[in-house]
Design an enzyme around this catalytic site. Structure first.
Site, short mmCIF file in Angstrom:
data_model
loop_
_atom_site.label_atom_id
_atom_site.label_comp_id
_atom_site.label_asym_id
_atom_site.label_seq_id
_atom_site.Cartn_x
_atom_site.Cartn_y
_atom_site.Cartn_z
N HIS A 40 0.85 -1.19 0.00
CA HIS A 40 0.00 0.00 0.00
C HIS A 40 0.89 1.23 0.00
CE1 HIS A 40 -3.65 -2.29 0.73
NE2 HIS A 40 -3.05 -2.93 1.73
N GLU A 145 -4.44 -13.64 6.78
CA GLU A 145 -5.38 -12.54 6.92
C GLU A 145 -6.70 -12.77 6.20
OE1 GLU A 145 -3.22 -9.03 5.65
OE2 GLU A 145 -2.49 -9.97 3.84
C1 3PY Z 1 -3.83 -6.01 7.83
O1 3PY Z 1 -4.26 -5.67 8.95
O2 3PY Z 1 -4.52 -6.56 6.97
C2 3PY Z 1 -2.43 -5.77 7.49
O3 3PY Z 1 -1.97 -6.17 6.47
C3 3PY Z 1 -1.58 -4.99 8.43
O4 3PY Z 1 -2.16 -3.89 8.86
MG MG Z 2 -3.37 -6.94 5.15
#
Ligand code: 3PY
Ligand code: MG
Length: 248
Positions: A40, A145
């Site tokens: 980002h 994630e």
């Molecule tokens: C997330 O929280 O998805 C990240 O990649 C780090 O902030």
């Molecule tokens: Mg992330």
């Protein structure tokens, strides 16, 4: 320099601003590492070379977050001297193995071989020193994630050659259907489950926090790699605090 040497935990911010002066400031403040962000923000592999130089000049560990799992970006990040590569959106054990393969020379992996790069002191370093030590002096960090990763976590945790399992709460909140709600019970419960599963395997876990209180909570649960906020956010908070206090 090893990131975790004798330390209960380490802490460092994401860097999105293109000027490496902020890396120097982070080092003077006492952070252990910086995560120089290519996922980002406006930076490119060319602009972040100076962030890496600034970090090493001031004795702070440069981590580069690459934009995606991409073998060429991983090798470029290591070639310019990143000591760790951090790779977002890992979903499967095969993804994790791809990272190790791209980041390590034989026998652990098949990283592209070139010594005419900054990491090898531009070919002035004896070849055997460079190729003999690179696998020991650089590390890998993978983001967990999303729901797919969460469902595959047992296999991902068992992949050799991964130094840190990094839980990205923001992307995880989206995959839980609550984008941005990083303190939602569903997100917290997935995060805690990953921390609990990693502990008996001796895997280091990291995550992203935005307050000292939250950092302390995760440290108490055993999280060792604390990514603390983002340069622009830290600057905004400091500015807001000044403006509010002066206008009080
Ligand atoms: C997330 O929280 O998805 C990240 O990649 C780090 O902030
Ligand atoms: Mg992330």
């Amino acid at each position: 320099m090893s990131l975790f040497d004798n330390k209960e935990f380490v802490v460092g911010p994401f860097m999105k601003v293109s000027d490496p002066a902020l890396v120097e400031v982070a080092a003077f403040a006492g952070f252990d590492f910086v995560i120089i962000d290519l996922e980002h923000g406006p930076n490119t592999i060319q602009t972040v070379q100076n962030h890496v130089r600034a970090a090493q000049a001031k004795g702070i560990v440069p981590v580069i977050r690459v934009p995606e799992i991409n073998e060429n970006m991983i090798s470029k990040a290591l070639d310019i001297g990143a000591e760790y590569v951090q790779v977002p959106q890992i979903e499967t054990a095969d993804d994790a193995r791809r990272v190790v393969k791209a980041a390590k020379f034989f026998p652990e992996g098949a990283r592209g071989v070139c010594r005419y790069v900054r990491a090898a002191d531009y070919a002035s370093m004896p070849k055997e020193n460079y190729f003999g030590n690179a696998n020991k002096t650089t590390g890998t960090i993978i983001h967990i994630e999303g729901n797919i990763a969460f469902n595959n976590i047992d296999e991902i945790l068992r992949v050799d050659g991964i130094d840190v399992i990094f839980i990205g709460p923001y992307d995880m909140s989206q995959s839980c259907g609550v984008p941005g709600q990083v303190n939602h019970p569903k997100v917290i419960s997935q995060m805690k489950e990953i921390v609990e599963k990693a502990a008996p395997l001796g895997k280091v876990v990291g995550t992203f926090v935005e307050s000292p209180e939250s950092a302390k909570q995760w440290i108490d649960l055993g999280v060792k790699y604390i990514s603390y906020a983002v340069d622009v956010g830290i600057y905004f908070d400091a500015c807001k605090n000044i403006v509010d206090k002066v206008r009080e």
